[in-house]
Each structure stands twice: as C-alpha cells, then as structure tokens.
Scaffold this active site. Structure first.
Site, mmCIF file in Angstrom:
data_model
loop_
_atom_site.group_PDB
_atom_site.id
_atom_site.type_symbol
_atom_site.label_atom_id
_atom_site.label_comp_id
_atom_site.label_asym_id
_atom_site.label_seq_id
_atom_site.Cartn_x
_atom_site.Cartn_y
_atom_site.Cartn_z
ATOM 1 N N SER A 1 -2.388 8.433 9.384
ATOM 2 C CA SER A 1 -1.291 8.904 9.092
ATOM 3 C C SER A 1 -1.056 8.749 7.657
ATOM 4 C CB SER A 1 0.027 8.017 9.674
ATOM 5 O OG SER A 1 -0.191 6.863 9.235
ATOM 6 N N ILE B 1 -0.935 8.607 3.539
ATOM 7 C CA ILE B 1 -1.978 8.810 2.406
ATOM 8 C C ILE B 1 -3.348 8.805 3.046
ATOM 9 C CG2 ILE B 1 -2.609 8.134 0.300
ATOM 10 C CD1 ILE B 1 0.067 7.041 -0.296
ATOM 11 N N SER C 1 -0.477 0.656 -5.453
ATOM 12 C CA SER C 1 0.763 1.323 -5.747
ATOM 13 C C SER C 1 1.253 1.102 -7.062
ATOM 14 C CB SER C 1 1.747 0.687 -4.911
ATOM 15 O OG SER C 1 3.083 0.933 -5.143
ATOM 16 N N TYR D 1 5.606 -7.391 -1.017
ATOM 17 C CA TYR D 1 4.740 -6.310 -1.239
ATOM 18 C C TYR D 1 4.046 -6.063 -2.619
ATOM 19 C CZ TYR D 1 3.552 -1.276 -1.466
ATOM 20 O OH TYR D 1 2.957 -0.019 -1.733
ATOM 21 N N LYS E 1 0.193 -6.340 -4.162
ATOM 22 C CA LYS E 1 -0.264 -5.187 -4.995
ATOM 23 C C LYS E 1 -0.848 -5.774 -6.283
ATOM 24 C CE LYS E 1 0.020 -2.003 -2.059
ATOM 25 N NZ LYS E 1 -1.286 -1.462 -1.070
#
Length: 337
Positions: free
Chosen positions: A55, A57, A187, A200, A204
């Site tokens: 699903s 990206i 990201s 998160y 990253k």
C-alpha cells in the site's frame, strides 16, 4: 568587505532557492533531475526489493519502477494485497515484465530473525539484487508528554531497528557483489521536528543518523545510500498510525481537500531519486519543502516565525487538520479502552 559579500551571497542564494522550490514539489536538485536527469527506464532489468509494498508509498514506488521494466520483490504482511499490487505492476509494465519478474514475498519486518531467510529467497529467485528500498513503517499522532515508553520502543523496533537489520543483511551481500544501493523512505520529519509525533520524529532522525554514517563509510565503495524524505502524501498512513497508548491505532483518514501530494507522484519522484542515486531527496507540495529549507538553513528566522504562527498552525500545515481535534480524538480512543 569580503564577509559582507559572502553574507549577501548567502541571502541571495537562500531567496533564490526558496522561490524556485515554491514552484516545485521537491528540492531543487531532485526537481532538476526529474526534468533533465536519468529516467527510471535506466533501471530496466534491475532487481529492486521493496518492503511495505502492499500500500501507500511502497506500492506506488513499485508501480513507477514497473512501468520501466524493473524487476521487483514485493514484501509486506498482507499476501492478498501484494498479489493485487503484482497484477497492477505487470499491467503497467506493458509486457516488459513476466510473472516471474515480480516476486511476492509475505514478510513481517518486525520478525528480524526471518530477514536473512527472506532476503536469501529473493536473491535465489532472481540470481541477484540491485537495490533495497526500506519503506515499511508507521506514523504517529500524540502529545509528547503523554506517550507511553512502550510506544517509543514499538515504533523504533518497526521504523528503525527492522530497517537497520535488513540493511545490514543486504550490505553483506552488496559487499561481496562489489556494488549495491540501499534506500530508506524517511520523512521530512527526519530533517526537522514535527509536532504531535515525538516518537515518529525521533525514529526518523535516528534513521538519518544511521544512514548518513553508513554513506560516509561507503563513500569510497560502489555502494550508494539514499534517504527519501516525503512530506504529506495521500495514503492510509493515518489509519495505522500509533497514538500515545500501546496497542492503539489512530484510525484517522485523509480528505480530498487536504494539501497533500498524490502517492503516484511521490512514487515517481522516488524512482527518479533511486535512478540518479540521490543522497537525500525532499519531496512535498508547496510550502513544505521551502519551509524545511528555511528551518534547516535559517534557524533564527524559523524560531521567530514559530512565535508568530504557533505550533498548531505548523501542525495544520503538515496534516491539514486541527491539532486540538486530533488530540481530542486520541483521548476519546483512550476512554473507550
């Protein structure tokens, strides 16, 4: 006088870069490569391993590569969804790919003990592997001080340690082969801080630390490292996002009115970045890339701007949503448990 000229040059460059990136949906270098660089068709016949390919990206990066005859390893937990993506890849290839050129690999990246087995299966199937794209992961929405430490650990296990482990396995293979390419879908939250996503954002940033270090170590070898850094994209990421409590999912959704890039466009730009072996690619609709640029290179200006617009407006820029409503939704979920 010399330093005055240097300072003026920096300001002029900053203004130029900000204006130009306002017209693009990526950083200036990637925007240039999209128009004048190597096309993804240069990767025709290469083998690319993509995690989280069922699903979002990962799925659309697979489509962008399949259009140009790139052979694929599609890895994720949901086999039925992988079969759907495979069928679409074969259709988009226009006959360039046969059934054997797209391998469906049911795989839970959290089961690190199985990584070597799955990687070996992919290499046996194709006889080689050229690029590993670590895409599997989850986002998060939560107030920083309310996050359970278990959530931090779970998010790092998925978004950092599974990526590091699989990449190390790939590197052993690439070292023996004498060449290779590893990429991570990070990201823009890995470049600058993002509000209401503390775990998160931390994960990253950790990814950038790991892979920037790896790039330096491999700078004299024929092994390339790419960090793909998208901003807001239309995917189902809010559905699966972590909250502040262990075991919870946000069950959020995007809206057609949100200011986001399509997953198809993001997949294409990822393919361009991979083809041209870009070190770090910033991807997103205006104004997220100019905002990122100013935040990185003009931190004092960013600090003053934040005082004027506030954190809540920054959140809304990122998610096209009211952060107060997001936090209320999370608290409502907690009360229901």
């Amino acid at each position: 006088m010399f330093f005055t000229i240097i300072g003026a040059g920096v300001i002029v460059y900053g203004i130029f870069y900000t204006v130009v990136t306002s017209l693009l949906d990526s950083d200036l270098y990637l925007g240039f490569l999209d128009k004048f660089g190597k096309s993804p068709r240069k990767l025709k016949g290469k083998v690319v391993f993509i995690t989280g390919a069922s699903s979002g990206i990962g799925e659309h990066t697979a489509y962008a590569l399949a259009k140009h005859g790139v052979k694929l390893v599609l890895a994720a937990r949901r086999q039925n969804e992988l079969q759907r993506v495979k069928a679409q890849c074969l259709a988009l290839s226009g006959g360039q790919l046969e059934d054997k050129d797209v391998l469906v690999l049911p795989m839970d990246v959290l089961d690190v003990s199985s990584h070597q087995m799955h990687f070996d299966r992919a290499v046996r199937h194709f006889g080689t592997l050229d690029i590993l794209v670590n895409n599997a992961g989850r986002s998060q929405r939560a107030a920083w001080e309310q996050i359970d430490l278990d959530v931090d650990k779970q998010l790092f296990d998925l978004n950092v340690f599974s990526v590091v482990n699989l990449t190390r396995i790939a590197l052993h293979y690439f070292n023996t082969k004498g060449e290779g390419h590893v990429a991570v879908v990070s990201s823009l939250a890995g470049v600058i801080g993002a509000p209401y996503s503390g775990s998160y954002t931390g994960a990253k940033h950790a990814i950038h630390g790991y892979f920037n270090s790896l790039r330096l170590e491999k700078s004299s070898n024929n092994i390339h490292v790419t960090l793909l850094c998208p901003g807001p994209v239309f995917t189902n990421f809010l559905q699966e996002a972590f909250t502040e409590k262990s075991g919870q999912k946000l069950h959020g959704s995007t809206q057609p009115t949100d200011k986001r890039m399509t997953a198809e466009r993001c997949g294409h730009l990822n393919a361009v970045a991979l083809t041209n072996k870009v070190s770090e690619a910033w991807i997103g609709k205006f104004p997220v890339v100019p905002v990122t640029y100013v935040s990185v290179y003009f931190p004092i200006l960013t600090k003053l701007t934040l005082k004027l617009i506030g954190t809540d407006r920054l959140f809304k820029l990122r998610d096209s949503k009211d952060p107060v409503e997001i936090i209320k939704g999370i608290k409502k979920l907690i009360l229901q448990v």
